[in-house]
Design a protein around this motif. Structure first.
Motif, mmCIF file in Angstrom:
data_model
loop_
_atom_site.group_PDB
_atom_site.id
_atom_site.type_symbol
_atom_site.label_atom_id
_atom_site.label_comp_id
_atom_site.label_asym_id
_atom_site.label_seq_id
_atom_site.Cartn_x
_atom_site.Cartn_y
_atom_site.Cartn_z
ATOM 1 N N LEU A 1 42.529 41.396 38.633
ATOM 2 C CA LEU A 1 43.009 41.817 39.947
ATOM 3 C C LEU A 1 42.594 43.237 40.282
ATOM 4 O O LEU A 1 42.277 43.537 41.438
ATOM 5 C CB LEU A 1 44.539 41.718 40.008
ATOM 6 N N ALA A 2 42.616 44.132 39.283
ATOM 7 C CA ALA A 2 42.305 45.538 39.542
ATOM 8 C C ALA A 2 42.157 46.270 38.220
ATOM 9 O O ALA A 2 42.637 45.810 37.172
ATOM 10 C CB ALA A 2 43.415 46.188 40.377
ATOM 11 N N LEU B 1 32.762 46.362 35.615
ATOM 12 C CA LEU B 1 33.446 45.420 36.518
ATOM 13 C C LEU B 1 33.334 45.972 37.952
ATOM 14 O O LEU B 1 34.340 46.307 38.585
ATOM 15 C CB LEU B 1 34.918 45.265 36.123
ATOM 16 N N PRO B 2 32.135 46.050 38.476
ATOM 17 C CA PRO B 2 31.921 46.750 39.744
ATOM 18 C C PRO B 2 32.603 46.125 40.953
ATOM 19 O O PRO B 2 32.865 46.811 41.943
ATOM 20 C CB PRO B 2 30.392 46.723 39.903
ATOM 21 N N ASP B 3 32.901 44.844 40.881
ATOM 22 C CA ASP B 3 33.510 44.155 42.021
ATOM 23 C C ASP B 3 35.039 44.151 41.978
ATOM 24 O O ASP B 3 35.681 43.617 42.895
ATOM 25 C CB ASP B 3 33.005 42.709 42.091
ATOM 26 N N VAL B 4 35.595 44.732 40.946
ATOM 27 C CA VAL B 4 37.051 44.745 40.788
ATOM 28 C C VAL B 4 37.595 46.063 41.331
ATOM 29 O O VAL B 4 37.197 47.137 40.869
ATOM 30 C CB VAL B 4 37.451 44.565 39.312
ATOM 31 N N PRO B 5 38.502 46.028 42.311
ATOM 32 C CA PRO B 5 39.037 47.264 42.894
ATOM 33 C C PRO B 5 39.973 47.987 41.930
ATOM 34 O O PRO B 5 40.275 47.487 40.834
ATOM 35 C CB PRO B 5 39.798 46.766 44.124
ATOM 36 N N THR B 6 40.447 49.155 42.330
ATOM 37 C CA THR B 6 41.420 49.896 41.537
ATOM 38 C C THR B 6 42.831 49.564 42.021
ATOM 39 O O THR B 6 43.029 49.184 43.182
ATOM 40 C CB THR B 6 41.206 51.406 41.646
ATOM 41 N N VAL B 7 43.804 49.722 41.143
ATOM 42 C CA VAL B 7 45.203 49.562 41.551
ATOM 43 C C VAL B 7 45.535 50.554 42.664
ATOM 44 O O VAL B 7 46.248 50.242 43.615
ATOM 45 C CB VAL B 7 46.149 49.762 40.354
ATOM 46 N N ALA B 8 44.972 51.756 42.548
ATOM 47 C CA ALA B 8 45.264 52.810 43.525
ATOM 48 C C ALA B 8 44.783 52.475 44.927
ATOM 49 O O ALA B 8 45.257 53.063 45.907
ATOM 50 C CB ALA B 8 44.648 54.133 43.074
ATOM 51 N N ASP B 9 43.865 51.525 45.062
ATOM 52 C CA ASP B 9 43.451 51.074 46.386
ATOM 53 C C ASP B 9 44.622 50.469 47.154
ATOM 54 O O ASP B 9 44.615 50.443 48.392
ATOM 55 C CB ASP B 9 42.329 50.034 46.277
#
Length: 325
Positions: A224-225, A235-243
């Protein structure tokens, strides 16, 4: 607990002022025999792998064997105490990782004071965790997961390698900031927790990238993040939790420390050689594969990273009421 931040940073920045005159002659010849790098965790994990990468580099550069010695137990405290009590001659080093910052707040009866007894040498890398769920959980993003958990307070469980481990602390910070009620299921290590997540017995883990990335690639787990401030190359397509949860960040670190009063010449030499190693393409690539971001820098900069991590995780531990068994 009041952390002696200024004293620790002064220790790291002012290594040249340490009383080393009785050891100068020995320091000039260092290393004249094998050096031990103590790792407080079992062989085969990311901590062990990174210690061996650095050890091999130093062996090749300095002409003596840098031998990794795994002395697991008590969240790394056994190895740390061994290094804290070792002679300050450069022949016993410590692989310093995230649990060292957590343990300073978690344990009150240790036989050493990490801030006082271990001198920082270098922070080799920042380490990321990735929020992974079993594919049966009907969410694909952090906002969906938060909504799913809020609709089921106390029904969603998360696994970790045990009470007070980085996975536990990272998820407790998420709970605090996202306002969700998740139930902690501690395991004796990350591998069995990951196995149970793959098997559908858990809903989510804030997992070290090295423990989950192959399952992610195989479609057995859904990412998920990531918990770092920036996305990962691996994992370039995985966003950060902070997003989605502004201000959230829960990265780990890996570096090298030495007993207090280790001669400044030795610490400077180690720092210089390890910075050179971190510029090597093969080492950089391997660290990235393990979910890390190469750092490097000075002993003082590592001292700042350590004291900031201790301050941060102390607050989370107190807020969540985390206690070790």
């Amino acid at each position: 607990m009041t952390l002696p931040r200024r004293r620790f940073l002064h220790l790291a920045a002012g290594a040249a002022a340490w009383p080393v005159l009785p050891r100068v002659a020995g320091a000039q010849a260092w290393p004249s025999r094998p050096v031990r790098i103590m790792v407080g965790f079992p062989a085969g994990g990311a901590t062990d792998i990174q210690a061996r990468l650095m050890g091999q580099w130093l062996s090749d550069r300095l002409g003596q064997q840098f031998i990794v010695e795994n002395r697991g137990g008590a969240s790394g405290n056994i190895a740390t105490e061994a290094v804290a009590r070792a002679p300050a001659d450069g022949y016993t080093l410590l692989q310093v990782v995230t649990p060292h910052a957590i343990n300073a707040a978690l344990y009150s009866n240790l036989g050493f004071d990490f801030i006082r007894d271990i001198a920082p040498v270098i922070c080799a890398a920042r380490l990321a965790y990735v929020v992974v769920v079993n594919p049966s959980v009907p969410v694909t993003t952090i906002p969906e997961f938060i909504a799913y958990a809020r609709a089921r307070p106390g029904e969603i469980n998360y696994g970790s390698a045990g009470h007070g481990t980085p996975q536990n602390i990272a998820c407790e910070l998420f709970k605090m900031m996202a306002g969700v009620n998740l139930v902690h299921v501690p395991y004796r290590g990350g591998a069995p927790a990951t196995s149970d997540l793959v098997g559908g017995h858990l809903h989510v883990i804030f997992s070290p990238v090295s423990e989950s990335i192959e399952h992610i690639k195989a479609g057995k787990l859904r990412a998920l993040a990531v918990t770092t401030a920036k996305r990962l190359d691996v994992l370039p397509d995985v966003p950060t939790v902070a997003d989605f949860v502004p201000g959230y960040e829960a990265s780990g670190f890996a570096g090298i420390g030495a007993p207090k009063n280790t001669p400044a010449e030795i610490i400077d030499l180690l720092n210089r050689e390890l910075n050179a190693g971190l510029a090597d393409t093969k080492i950089k690539t391997r660290i990235v594969e393990l979910g890390g971001t190469v750092l490097g820098g000075t002993p003082a900069e590592f001292g700042t990273i350590l004291t900031e991590a201790i301050d941060k995780w102390t607050k989370v531990i107190r807020f969540a009421g985390i206690k070790v068994e």
